[in-house]
Every structure is written in C-alpha cells, then in structure tokens.
Design a protein around this motif. Structure first.
Motif, PDB file in Angstrom:
ATOM      1  N   MET B   1      81.449  54.173  24.523  1.00  0.00           N
ATOM      2  CA  MET B   1      80.696  53.735  25.699  1.00  0.00           C
ATOM      3  C   MET B   1      79.911  52.465  25.386  1.00  0.00           C
ATOM      4  O   MET B   1      79.416  52.297  24.278  1.00  0.00           O
ATOM      5  N   ASN B   2      79.773  51.566  26.398  1.00  0.00           N
ATOM      6  CA  ASN B   2      78.974  50.357  26.226  1.00  0.00           C
ATOM      7  C   ASN B   2      77.510  50.711  26.011  1.00  0.00           C
ATOM      8  O   ASN B   2      76.983  51.603  26.655  1.00  0.00           O
ATOM      9  N   LYS B   3      76.863  49.945  25.112  1.00  0.00           N
ATOM     10  CA  LYS B   3      75.414  50.094  24.951  1.00  0.00           C
ATOM     11  C   LYS B   3      74.713  49.410  26.107  1.00  0.00           C
ATOM     12  O   LYS B   3      75.226  48.464  26.676  1.00  0.00           O
ATOM     13  N   PHE B   4      73.526  49.863  26.415  1.00  0.00           N
ATOM     14  CA  PHE B   4      72.686  49.140  27.371  1.00  0.00           C
ATOM     15  C   PHE B   4      71.305  49.025  26.748  1.00  0.00           C
ATOM     16  O   PHE B   4      70.663  50.015  26.459  1.00  0.00           O
ATOM     17  N   THR B   5      70.872  47.788  26.507  1.00  0.00           N
ATOM     18  CA  THR B   5      69.530  47.603  25.949  1.00  0.00           C
ATOM     19  C   THR B   5      68.724  46.712  26.893  1.00  0.00           C
ATOM     20  O   THR B   5      67.875  47.191  27.635  1.00  0.00           O
ATOM     21  N   LEU B   6      69.041  45.415  26.824  1.00  0.00           N
ATOM     22  CA  LEU B   6      68.397  44.441  27.713  1.00  0.00           C
ATOM     23  C   LEU B   6      69.473  43.782  28.538  1.00  0.00           C
ATOM     24  O   LEU B   6      70.558  43.494  28.019  1.00  0.00           O
ATOM     25  N   HIS B   7      69.187  43.551  29.791  1.00  0.00           N
ATOM     26  CA  HIS B   7      70.172  42.834  30.591  1.00  0.00           C
ATOM     27  C   HIS B   7      69.468  41.962  31.621  1.00  0.00           C
ATOM     28  O   HIS B   7      68.510  42.385  32.253  1.00  0.00           O
ATOM     29  N   THR B   8      69.967  40.730  31.774  1.00  0.00           N
ATOM     30  CA  THR B   8      69.475  39.859  32.835  1.00  0.00           C
ATOM     31  C   THR B   8      70.671  39.380  33.640  1.00  0.00           C
ATOM     32  O   THR B   8      71.677  38.964  33.059  1.00  0.00           O
ATOM     33  N   GLY B   9      70.568  39.470  34.957  1.00  0.00           N
ATOM     34  CA  GLY B   9      71.697  39.018  35.763  1.00  0.00           C
ATOM     35  C   GLY B   9      71.328  38.809  37.218  1.00  0.00           C
ATOM     36  O   GLY B   9      70.249  39.210  37.681  1.00  0.00           O
ATOM     37  N   ILE B  10      72.255  38.187  37.953  1.00  0.00           N
ATOM     38  CA  ILE B  10      72.054  37.907  39.379  1.00  0.00           C
ATOM     39  C   ILE B  10      72.047  39.221  40.160  1.00  0.00           C
ATOM     40  O   ILE B  10      72.881  40.098  39.926  1.00  0.00           O
ATOM     41  N   ALA B  11      71.110  39.342  41.087  1.00  0.00           N
ATOM     42  CA  ALA B  11      71.022  40.541  41.922  1.00  0.00           C
ATOM     43  C   ALA B  11      71.758  40.297  43.238  1.00  0.00           C
ATOM     44  O   ALA B  11      71.641  39.218  43.832  1.00  0.00           O
ATOM     45  N   ALA B  12      72.536  41.287  43.663  1.00  0.00           N
ATOM     46  CA  ALA B  12      73.221  41.214  44.965  1.00  0.00           C
ATOM     47  C   ALA B  12      72.699  42.342  45.843  1.00  0.00           C
ATOM     48  O   ALA B  12      72.650  43.492  45.407  1.00  0.00           O
ATOM     49  N   PRO B  13      72.285  42.037  47.089  1.00  0.00           N
ATOM     50  CA  PRO B  13      71.694  43.064  47.963  1.00  0.00           C
ATOM     51  C   PRO B  13      72.712  43.713  48.904  1.00  0.00           C
ATOM     52  O   PRO B  13      73.313  43.046  49.726  1.00  0.00           O
ATOM     53  N   LEU B  14      72.899  45.006  48.781  1.00  0.00           N
ATOM     54  CA  LEU B  14      73.790  45.745  49.689  1.00  0.00           C
ATOM     55  C   LEU B  14      72.880  46.589  50.587  1.00  0.00           C
ATOM     56  O   LEU B  14      72.470  47.688  50.232  1.00  0.00           O
ATOM     57  N   ASP B  15      72.576  46.036  51.753  1.00  0.00           N
ATOM     58  CA  ASP B  15      71.500  46.583  52.569  1.00  0.00           C
ATOM     59  C   ASP B  15      71.996  47.612  53.577  1.00  0.00           C
ATOM     60  O   ASP B  15      71.995  47.387  54.783  1.00  0.00           O
ATOM     61  N   ARG B  16      72.448  48.757  53.097  1.00  0.00           N
ATOM     62  CA  ARG B  16      72.764  49.864  54.002  1.00  0.00           C
ATOM     63  C   ARG B  16      72.582  51.183  53.267  1.00  0.00           C
ATOM     64  O   ARG B  16      72.810  51.262  52.063  1.00  0.00           O
ATOM     65  N   ALA B  17      72.149  52.184  54.013  1.00  0.00           N
ATOM     66  CA  ALA B  17      71.884  53.501  53.425  1.00  0.00           C
ATOM     67  C   ALA B  17      73.167  54.310  53.357  1.00  0.00           C
ATOM     68  O   ALA B  17      74.160  53.973  54.007  1.00  0.00           O
ATOM     69  N   ASN B  18      73.146  55.374  52.538  1.00  0.00           N
ATOM     70  CA  ASN B  18      74.258  56.339  52.468  1.00  0.00           C
ATOM     71  C   ASN B  18      75.603  55.693  52.146  1.00  0.00           C
ATOM     72  O   ASN B  18      76.624  56.032  52.736  1.00  0.00           O
ATOM     73  N   VAL B  19      75.626  54.744  51.225  1.00  0.00           N
ATOM     74  CA  VAL B  19      76.909  54.168  50.811  1.00  0.00           C
ATOM     75  C   VAL B  19      77.649  55.253  50.022  1.00  0.00           C
ATOM     76  O   VAL B  19      77.166  55.741  48.999  1.00  0.00           O
TER      77      VAL B  19
END
Lengths: 471, 215
Positions: B1-19
């Motif tokens: 499995m990939n490690k996750f420690t620190l991450h910085t990246g572009i945010a994308a907004p998916l603006d709807r509930a109950n996806v």
C-alpha cells in the motif's frame, strides 16, 4: 448495568481482541463470494503467497454478470467477453482453493443474499460478510452481517477475521398492523424516508415492534436488505419461532442433537428488555401506505397518494439542490401526481424482492390481466434456481407469461444492469430493487423503487396506481 | 500500500451531497478483474456526455465541460472537496481505486458512508472529515483562487490552507499508523494468529455445526 442489545451480543461473542484505539478484531464465521468483488482478493492472496485460513467458512456463486436468458450453453456462451472472464475467474478461483461454488447452471445458483439463507449457509448467531453492501439482508436471520470491500474480502480469506469498530445501536420500532396492500418493501422505504439516506450511518439498526414480529423471514430480509440505503451497514431482526422454523431442514443447518443445541442458543438472540439504544425511531404502521420513489436517492420517497415535491417548499439549501437535480434527471415536474408518472419498463427481482413471497404477491396482481401497451418490457427474475423451481411448481411462471411478463433465469439482472438487462436512456422503470441512483439501471435510466405488488400493478396499467385498487 | 505522510495538491470542489459509488465508478467498469486502470472512468457519467464502455479509449469522447474535473483550473487536482454522505451505496472498492488511479490522494467531506470510508484506508487514500462550515470555507476559497492548493499533514492531523490556517481532523490510531507506514493490515492481523486459533477452538466447541458443514 443495562442489558445488551442483539447487536452487542453478536459483536461481543465474536471478539478476538480489542485494540488500544478502540478498534477490534472480530471472528467471521461465514464469507459469501461472488464474481465482481472477489477476483482482486484471490489475486492478492496469490501475490502474497497466502492460503485461505478456512475453506469451509466460504460459499460462492456468480450473480451480478450472469445472463438471465436461456443459458444451457454454459459460461462460454456469455456474450459480453468481459463478463465471461469475470464469471470464469470466480470458477477458477473456487476450483483452485476448493471453495464450494454453485456455478451458473447449478440449480442452487442465485443472488448471493437469496442463495445463502435458503441453503442455511448463514445461520442465526453467526458473523457473515460479503463484498456487497446488501449483505445487510442476512441480519434478518439474527446474524451480524454486513458488506465489505475487496481488500477486506482478502483480509477475511487470509485471517478469518475483520478489523472493525463497534457500531452504535438504533432501534426502529414499527407498531400496529399494516394495511391491505402494504408490504415489507413499503415499510422499509417509509423508514428510509423518515430517517434519511445517511440517518443510519454509524449504527446497527434493529427492526422491532409488532410489524416485524408478524413478518415472514422473506419480508424481514427485504427490510434488512435496505438498511444500507439508510446508511446503516447492519440491519437486524431478533430471533423468534419464525426464524427457527425457517431454518429447519435447510441443507447446511445443523441436524439431530446439534439442531436442538443450536436452537437453544438461538433463543437468546434478542435484545435484553433493559438494553439501551443510542437512538430510537418510532413509527405507526397505520401511517404507511404503498411507497414510490420519485428521485435519485432512496430517501426521495412518497406514498402513492402523494406528489413529487416542490423545491420551493424546502428550506435547506442542500435539499433544494438535491430536489432540483433529481427533478431534472428524472424528467419530472414539481407537484406532479405520482399516479401520473408513465412507465416504460418493469423489473421484478433483485436481492430485495426476488423471493417466493415477492413473486406470489406480484402474480396475484397480474393474474388475468395483461401488461399495458406502453410497457416495452416487464421482467420477472427469480432470486435463485430454487425460488424459480418453486414458483414454477406453484404455476406462477404461467401467470406471468400469460399476462405478458418475461420469466427469466436467476441473477442480479436489471438491479444494476451489469448483464444485458438494462434501461434505455430516459426510460422510467417501476423496479423492486434497492437503488434509484443516476444511471444505476442503465445510462440515463430513471428508476422508481416500489414493492412487487406495486410493480405488478404498474405493469398492467402502464403508470403508477394504488395497488389496493386492483386487489 | 502507498504511504501517506505529507501531501500538497490542487483542490477540486465537487459540490453535491450523497455522491454514490455508482456515480464514482459506474457498474460496467466493475467487470475488470484488476485493481488498476479505473481512473479514466472516474465519474464517467458526469465527465462524459456519452455512455462509456469497458476497454474503450476515452480519447475523443465528448466531455461535459461543466463538470468540475474537466475545467482547466482543476487539472492535476489531488485533493477532492465533497459534501455529506460521500461514497454512499455499493461496497465496490473500485470507487477508491478509481479516485486513486485518477490521482486523488485525499477526499475531504463533512461525512462519509462507512464502507467507502473503510475502503479508502486500504488503498492509501485519506478520507478526512471536517465540519460543514470548514468545508464551506474551503469551497469558497477554492472558487475564489485559481490553483488553490491544500496541504495535508497526517502525522499532525492537519489540513493547511494557503494562508497557513490549520484545521485539525481526527483519525483512528491504527489506521493512521498503517497509512503513515504503508502497512499491509493482513500481515498485522496474522501476528495475532495464536489469538485467532484460540478463539476458533472455543467457537468449534460452542457451535460445532459451523465447522466442516460447507463443502
């Protein structure tokens, strides 16, 4: 100290170890496998050089991809090459590891959640998992059962355990008596409408009260099946004489002295009278009428006498946005009467409503009537080979065929349209399945969730109608 | 499995509930027997205007230009902002596989469906729960600023905005440990093999009918 709920008892009796962070390792008595969510798990075992912990805890059958048309030619004749590979992969994996599988043309094959209980493969007091969210169905048997992802399928294969966290307890009580034409499907749709599609998140829901005590095992399975549509991974019904009677004589149920011993233990699988629930929802059975979903989430549901909602009457911005999107996708207008919705197809089947009682309910409505001219197709897909045989012995197949419905081979079929049974773009379907999500039954398809009796009534009239007018 | 420690990246907004997970990856793509290659069909019915087929190239398919992930400013996004009950419905792990394969490392929402939430951790994808008003703020800032990036510090359990504002999130200790170290939890469970065998022996005595019955 307060007593224990049924969920507490099932969880505590399977605890292998509790960790410092509150997570727990629980023992899994049974795993049910199907072709869609298991191939990567078996591949993972092979890559890590691991063997299944316990072969005899597993049972498998292909259901999601299998064609429901004539299939005596076997797996090689599955038209979709990708589906064929997936079904063959399940066969090969089960053969390689020695896991019992009811292959596509075995008469015991069926939808996992129909096959497993009818075989007695899942019993009261067990823990059971399957790579399918509708595993919640099996809670009707007094088992702790829920869906898991493929990595967890692999984890259970390799360790016979699951790393999990104890859920909270919710009691949904429905007291009183259901009216004529009101079925278990209507009860659970109504419950979802009351608590919402995420209302049960984090909870194990126990269904209690007069209505569930009087309900058959088939009906209880329909109800628990849709606990997940209220966000709860687990739905439960306490064990009683109806449960015990259901299991007697099933192929994998205990026999002889072991049967007596098992029944004695199962009698304790009820919530203690002084058990405390974290949440309680009380519903009066008399308030429930036949239900129809109008939108793209199971919580978007109203009674047959109702109307499509108007976003102007809503205050919550998220709800308004949801209603507007759903109206657009479904091609409906605010305040439209539910009985004015015209239909194109009808689907009677799925792990929610493909058991013998469901088929009897539907047959009773269509008997002596004909499918309406505007209905392109009305499918009846029994949940297993055994359900199909029983229905044919009762002559139900003939009633459906004479009325103009198609009588098919068992499988998941149009519930999720992984096989050739699907809706065309923009078509409306009265469906006895469990999810009305966008595209679920086919690209652009518009699903309305209903009971088998209501689907049958829609088939013969071409639009929604209160089934009570036909029975 | 990939490690996750620190991450910085572009945010994308998916603006709807109950996806739901049918929306994240439609059923026709679940026929694959692999764990990879689902990224091109992530949100297929929202991203493209036609009906996608498995094993079909997505080059040249008509795009829904209004969909957030098709907008130039969100290209390369790796942090998904979402609304309540994200990932509801089916248990398909193909949903986190598709998000991961597309390039997402983290999904931030006010609530998640449980099975989806569990599945994320098995794949090095970090689901973060923040409060509604925090999400409202992140949605607003993302809309206002081209190239808006978020940093996630798993060790310190923080989401950090470009202005340096820190939002704390909770996570179970065991899951955090596995993600930080990229650990396979089957290996960890098998370290308890003796406990499992002891439980099993007891279970066999209590409920012998559950053993050697299915064969």
């Amino acid at each position: 100290m307060a007593g224990k709920t049924l969920y507490d008892k099932l969880f505590d009796s399977h605890l292998v170890r509790t960790n410092d962070d509150g997570s727990a390792l629980i023992y899994i008595d049974r795993q049910v496998l199907h072709e869609v969510t298991s191939p990567q798990a078996f591949e993972g075992l092979r890559l890590a050089g691991r063997q299944p912990w316990r072969i005899d805890a597993n049972i498998a059958t292909p259901d999601h991809n299998v064609p429901t048309t004539e299939r005596s030619g076997g797996v090689d004749l599955i038209v979709d090459p990708v589906s064929k590979i997936q079904v063959k992969t399940l066969d090969a994996n089960c053969d390689e590891f020695g896991i019992l599988e009811f292959k596509m043309n075995d008469h015991r094959q069926g939808i996992v959640h129909v096959m497993a209980p009818e075989q007695g493969a899942i019993l009261p007091g067990t823990t059971a998992v399957c790579g399918d969210s509708h595993t919640a169905t099996l809670g009707a048997l007094g088992a702790l059962a829920h869906g898991i992802g493929t990595s967890e399928v692999e984890h259970v294969l390799a360790t016979q355990c699951l790393i999990t966290k104890k859920m909270q307890n919710m009691l949904v009580r429905v007291d009183g008596e259901l009216g004529l034409g009101v079925t278990p499907k209507d009860v659970v749709l109504h419950v979802i409408g009351v608590i919402g599609t995420a209302g049960g998140t984090g909870y194990a829901i126990e269904f209690g009260g007069d209505v569930f005590r009087a309900m058959s095992m088939e009906g209880r399975m329909t109800v628990c099946n849709m606990a997940i549509e209220a966000g709860a991974r687990v739905g439960l019904v306490a064990v009683d004489q109806i449960t015990v009677d259901y299991f007697e004589g099933r192929p994998f149920a205990p026999k002889g002295d072991q049967w007596d011993q098992a029944v004695t233990e199962w009698r304790d699988l009820v919530s203690d009278s002084d058990a405390e629930f974290d949440a309680v929802v009380e519903i009066n059975a008399a308030d429930i009428e036949p239900q129809v979903t109008w939108g793209t989430s199971p919580e978007m549901v109203v009674g047959i006498s109702g109307q499509v909602p108007n976003p102007d009457a809503e205050k919550d911005a998220v709800k308004i946005d949801g209603i507007n999107r759903a109206l657009k996708y479904m091609g409906l207008t605010a305040d439209q009467k539910i009985t004015d919705i015209q239909l194109d197809r009808v689907f009677i089947g799925s792990c929610t409503n493909s058991r013998i009682e469901d088929l009897r309910d539907a047959a009773k409505v269509v008997k002596g009537r004909k499918v309406a001219d505007n209905i392109i197709q009305a499918l009846v897909v029994p949940g297993s080979g055994l359900v199909k045989t029983q229905a044919e012995q009762e002559g139900l197949d003939k009633i459906f065929i004479e009325a103009g419905l198609e009588w098919r081979e068992p499988g998941c079929s149009m519930c999720l349209a992984m096989n050739p049974d699907k809706l065309g773009n923009g078509e409306h379907c009265a469906s006895t399945s469990n999810r009305n999500f966008e595209g679920r039954q086919g690209f652009g398809g518009r699903t309305h969730l209903v009971s088998p009796a209501m689907a049958a009534a829609a088939a013969v009239t071409g639009h929604f109608i209160d089934v009570r007018e036909l029975i | 499995m990939n490690k996750f420690t620190l991450h910085t990246g572009i945010a994308a907004p998916l603006d709807r509930a109950n996806v739901d997970t049918d929306m994240i990856i439609p059923k026709q793509f679940l026929k694959s027997i692999k764990r990879s290659g689902f990224g091109k069909n992530l949100f297929d019915e929202l991203r493209y205007l036609d009906e996608g087929q498995p094993d079909q190239s997505c080059e040249g398919r008509p795009l829904n230009t209004e969909f957030v992930l098709n907008q130039p400013r969100y290209q390369g996004a790796s942090v998904l902002l979402a609304r309540e009950n994200f990932g509801c419905g089916s248990s398909r792990e193909h949903a986190p596989w598709a998000l991961d394969d597309f390039g997402f490392r983290c999904v931030i929402a006010p609530s998640f469906a449980e099975i989806f939430y569990n599945n994320c951790f098995k794949n090095g994808l970090l689901p973060i729960v923040l409060r509604d008003e925090q999400l409202d703020q992140l949605f607003k800032e993302t809309a206002e600023t081209d190239g808006y990036q978020l940093s996630i510090d798993l060790e310190r359990q923080l989401v950090i905005t470009p202005s340096g504002e820190e939002m704390t999130f909770s996570i179970d200790g065991f899951r955090k440990h596995c993600l930080l170290n990229g650990l396979d939890d089957i290996g960890i469970t098998l370290q308890s093999a003796a406990d499992i065998r002891a439980y099993e022996a007891k279970r066999r005595q209590q409920a012998p009918w559950l053993f050697d019955a299915i064969k």
